[in-house]
Scaffold this active site. Structure first.
Site, PDB file in Angstrom:
ATOM      1  CE  LYS A 148      -4.635   0.975  -0.049  1.00  0.00           C
ATOM      2  NZ  LYS A 148      -5.511   0.169  -0.409  1.00  0.00           N
ATOM      3  CE  LYS A 162     -12.936   6.502  -5.392  1.00  0.00           C
ATOM      4  NZ  LYS A 162     -11.493   6.493  -5.922  1.00  0.00           N
TER       5      LYS A 162
END
Length: 367
Positions: free
Chosen positions: A89, A192
């Site tokens: 990440k 989203k």
């Protein structure tokens, strides 16, 4: 500065109790304003894949803690999704609305490229497919690109779809029917992923209640789905009589106070790292609340962007994301058989695959 090798971070396996990262890279480009951290948790199954989060962290320490937690979750997510990818990440420190610029994104792309393929990046909170296109001008290890550039586009499409499949599995386990029709589902966060999830739920016949810190996001949702009910905040949402609570905002939604007052039968949402600390999964189980592990049900997005590495095909990616339903049911069954919370059963399954398949990488191929 920060003891990267210590155990002071929240990043600790519920099984081993230890923090283990292969590599943590601090990236800085003063001219563009880039301050970023890339964390690679585990490459036992293959190169690390995980999105880049652009967020105004209050401190570098907070950014580091987040990227360590998120990268570990990606290792488990990729493993349990059946991908030949490890966990990584990245975070960029700053306000994406004010600080994001082309030079910064390209500088970050060069840092990704410098890792030589150990880490593939993608979209996350604060970054979009268009940003990935800019990064890709400096790196060949970028996924989640726009359709125009041969990418998978917005990964929230299959993230929301996968969460819905996990929710169907939870409904099957709890009520004997793989449908949310007639069930009241509370969605926290309608960005989203949450926005698309609400669409699936409305289509399936669920009664939906939502909250979000963004009034604009709520207004846009209600224009599309006027039947959705809106409440003020998380406290009001979790106090409501819900069949399913779906955290789809940032992590840590399931803290001690929230769990103590949560009025739901199932928790299943799209946010990463929903459990505020180890032990929350047991609190949920003790209250009779079924928890669908976040990294299991929200794996649709990584499945979508990972498919780009092979040459993106939405039909193939969607078919793999549909399997989240079966995986979630398997975890519920295993948890019941072993007498452990689903989060523990999921960790065990992911760790077994990382160990069993990762061991094979030790077979010498002669080159």
């Amino acid at each position: 500065m920060t003891d990267v090798f210590g155990l002071s971070h929240k990043d600790a396996s519920p099984v081993t109790g230890q923090s283990r990262h292969e590599q943590v890279v601090f990236c800085s480009d003063e001219r563009s304003g880039l301050r970023a951290i890339i964390a690679i948790h585990n490459t036992a199954l293959g190169p690390a894949l995980g999105g880049t989060r652009f967020y105004p962290y209050e401190s570098e320490q907070a950014a580091l803690a987040d990227v360590l937690n998120l990268s570990r979750a990606m290792a488990y997510k990729n493993a349990i999704a059946g991908l030949d990818l490890g966990g990584g990440k990245a975070v960029i420190i700053g306000d994406p609305a004010k600080d994001k610029n082309e030079a910064m994104l390209r500088a970050f792309g060069r840092f990704v490229q410098s890792l030589g393929g150990r880490y593939f990046t993608a979209c996350d909170v604060g970054t979009f497919s268009e940003d990935m296109d800019v990064m890709a001008r400096e790196s060949s290890y970028v996924t989640g690109r726009t359709l125009a550039h041969g990418g998978a586009g917005d990964s929230s499409i299959l993230t929301a779809y996968g969460v819905f499949q996990g929710m169907r599995a939870a409904a099957e386990h709890s009520w004997g029917v793989p449908s949310l029709r007639g069930r009241r589902v509370g969605v926290e966060g309608v960005g989203k992923v949450g926005n698309r999830l609400v669409g699936h739920l409305v289509e399936d016949g669920a009664e939906v209640v939502v909250c979000d810190v963004s009034e604009r996001a709520v207004e846009q949702l209600v224009r599309r789905h006027p039947q959705v009910r809106v409440v003020a905040d998380r406290a009001a949402l979790t106090a409501s009589a819900l069949d399913v609570y779906a955290p789809c905002a940032l992590g840590g939604a399931l803290d001690d106070e929230t769990v103590a007052h949560l009025n739901a039968t199932v928790v299943c949402g799209g946010a990463n790292n929903q459990l505020a600390h180890p032990g929350v999964e047991k609190q949920l189980a003790d209250r009779g609340i079924l928890y669908a592990p976040d990294y299991v049900v929200n794996a649709g997005g990584v499945i979508q962007v990972a498919d780009e590495i092979e040459g993106f095909n939405m039909g193939r990616a969607r078919a793999k994301a549909t399997q989240i339903y079966d995986t979630t049911l398997k975890i519920f069954s295993s948890a019941a058989e072993d007498g452990v919370p689903p989060a523990v059963a999921a960790d065990r399954l992911a760790e077994r695959r990382m160990s069993d398949v990762g061991r094979i990488r030790g077979i010498w191929l002669g080159h």
